[in-house]
Enzyme design. Structure first.
Site, PDB file in Angstrom:
ATOM      1  N   ALA A  70      33.045  37.247  33.730  1.00  0.00           N
ATOM      2  CA  ALA A  70      31.602  37.182  33.981  1.00  0.00           C
ATOM      3  C   ALA A  70      31.259  35.963  34.845  1.00  0.00           C
ATOM      4  O   ALA A  70      31.878  34.920  34.703  1.00  0.00           O
ATOM      5  CB  ALA A  70      30.845  37.121  32.646  1.00  0.00           C
ATOM      6  N   PRO A  71      30.294  36.131  35.771  1.00  0.00           N
ATOM      7  CA  PRO A  71      29.429  37.304  35.990  1.00  0.00           C
ATOM      8  C   PRO A  71      30.007  38.373  36.911  1.00  0.00           C
ATOM      9  O   PRO A  71      29.332  39.351  37.211  1.00  0.00           O
ATOM     10  CB  PRO A  71      28.180  36.677  36.617  1.00  0.00           C
ATOM     11  N   CYS A 109      37.077  25.325  37.964  1.00  0.00           N
ATOM     12  CA  CYS A 109      36.179  24.597  38.872  1.00  0.00           C
ATOM     13  C   CYS A 109      36.016  23.168  38.353  1.00  0.00           C
ATOM     14  O   CYS A 109      34.923  22.616  38.332  1.00  0.00           O
ATOM     15  CB  CYS A 109      34.835  25.308  39.019  1.00  0.00           C
TER      16      CYS A 109
END
Length: 460
Positions: free
Chosen positions: A111-112, A231
């Site tokens: 997700a997303p 990230c």
């Protein structure tokens, strides 16, 4: 920006002479990116019709920077699924994982759905994409995005990776793990993440990452490939997670990633790190590339017994009885739908992949392409089917030009006048398109179109 002191100390230790340049990057303006959906249109053809000012992202063939004022999420082509809005460096993981048509692929923390949509485009409606997220609320966005993109060879799960692992041992050709992380690489883009980092830092996420990467390795076929990404900049969450995997699963090893100008190698702190070839990992820093922070590692599982990766699980045909109203509707479609794998549950009709195993025991959000719903003596096609079709695959279409005001009216759920289509369109279910790309369904009486665009997707 009020960055935590412990974070600054760790970054200075990592970056050394580059530390000041990294801090200076916080003064640069935020970057915006979109990625062309090659499942629906080639990058070359999209550029011919694109209304935005785009600049190529050098390391992503179908990725572009756009100007903030363009607002591509408020454009009919967005509703037609021609592109996905995604931060430029976040396009890297799905770009790096070498998907081949026919692969069976798992996106573990999806997700997303940005990475899943690119994996699906690479599969080109072949093989199978199982896309999963542990969060029930986030899987709703995931489902919408893969359906907007027109993905048909899909199964969407809402599961803990441990439960998936127990069901899919050595099942997948390719796996992508964009792991939940502390988000240090996104501080510049969204400074609200700093407060979240102070509450839940790298140590908390490290334990989660080490758990899920092991499950990923166990689900990978011999000879298969897995992409791990975050990230964040934390060595604990990045290289140390890879070291943990290589220690626990010695049949896994790092492989080279195609170099691009600005890519930095994984960080090697000591002689032990060197023995794991951590320099094969890739780090993206905002002071070296036009993107936010990212870490990417590509791994392969050994295949000592020369296991034949071309062999796929094939589900036994379902061979359900096809109701007449469904069969009649399917006569209007030239899309390849294998009737032996049509599944009807609670009056909902799905075209499931022959590569998908028995779904019992799994929390399924969607298994296969939702074709529509059986009602009293009639069949109503789904929004998902509209998005998966090409205009030429349905025999009753209305193709509106981008400049036609009826496009926006349709996307807002309004009834539209279609008197000018009397000679080319018939009464009944009608596929509404913009510039040749489907948007959704309407019910025509010959002069006007009753709007059947999915209410939750409407242009607000």
């Amino acid at each position: 920006m009020n960055l935590p002191e412990s974070y600054l100390v760790a970054m200075k230790d990592m970056l050394k002479d580059d530390f000041d340049a990294y801090l200076e990057s916080f003064n640069n303006k935020r970057l915006y990116g979109l990625r062309v959906n090659n499942l629906k249109i080639s990058t070359e053809d999209f550029l011919k019709i694109c209304p935005f000012k785009l600049t190529p992202i050098p390391w992503i063939d179908n990725g572009f920077y756009y100007e903030e004022e363009d607002k591509p999420a408020k454009h009919p082509y967005y509703f037609a699924g021609l592109y996905y809005i995604q931060e430029p460096s976040a396009m890297t993981p799905a770009n790096v994982l070498p998907i081949e048509e026919g692969d069976v692929v798992f996106d573990m923390c999806a997700a997303p759905g940005g990475k899943s949509t690119e994996l699906a485009a690479k599969l080109n409606n072949t093989g199978l994409l199982i896309t999963n997220d542990i969060s029930n609320s986030r899987t709703k966005a995931l489902l919408k995005n893969v359906e907007v993109f027109g993905v048909s060879n899909i199964c969407v799960l809402n599961e803990d990776p441990a439960r998936v692992s127990s069901k899919f041992s050595e099942f997948f050709d390719k796996i992508l793990i964009d792991a939940p992380c502390s988000g240090e690489g996104m501080f510049r883009k969204d400074n609200k993440l700093i407060k979240a980092w102070e509450m839940n830092g790298p140590k908390i996420y490290s334990a989660i990452q080490k758990n899920i990467i092991i499950h990923g390795a166990d689900m990978l076929k011999p000879g298969g490939m897995m992409l791990y990404s975050t990230c964040t900049f934390s060595h604990l969450e990045d290289e140390e997670t890879i070291i943990h995997l290589l220690k626990e699963r010695p049949d896994m090893h790092l492989v080279d990633i195609k170099p691009y100008e600005g890519f930095s190698p994984g960080y090697v702190y000591n002689e032990t790190d060197k023995s794991y070839n951590l320099d094969k990992c890739v780090r993206i820093f905002p002071h070296k590339m036009m993107g936010e922070g990212h870490f990417v590692a590509l791994l392969k599982k050994d295949n000592p017994n020369e296991y034949d990766n071309s062999v796929k699980y094939i589900k036994n045909p379902l061979n359900m009885k096809i109701p007449e109203e469904l069969r009649e509707f399917l006569t209007h479609i030239s899309m390849n739908i294998d009737e032996k794998y049509i599944n009807i549950r609670d009056n909902r009709v799905y075209a499931v992949s022959k590569n998908m195993i028995d779904e019992k025991g799994l929390r399924i959000i969607r298994n296969g392409l939702l074709l529509g719903e059986l009602k009293k003596n009639r069949f109503e096609p789904s929004q998902a089917l509209a998005m998966a079709l090409k205009m030429e695959e349905y025999d009753n279409c209305i193709n509106l030009s981008l400049s036609d005001m009826r496009v926006e009216k349709y996307l807002k759920g309004e009834t539209i006048d279609i008197d000018d289509y009397n000679d080319t369109s018939e009464a009944g279910w009608t596929l509404v398109c913009v510039d040749g790309f489907p948007l959704g369904w309407g019910k025509s009486n010959g002069s006007s179109l009753k709007n059947k665009y999915l209410s939750g997707w409407r242009w607000m």
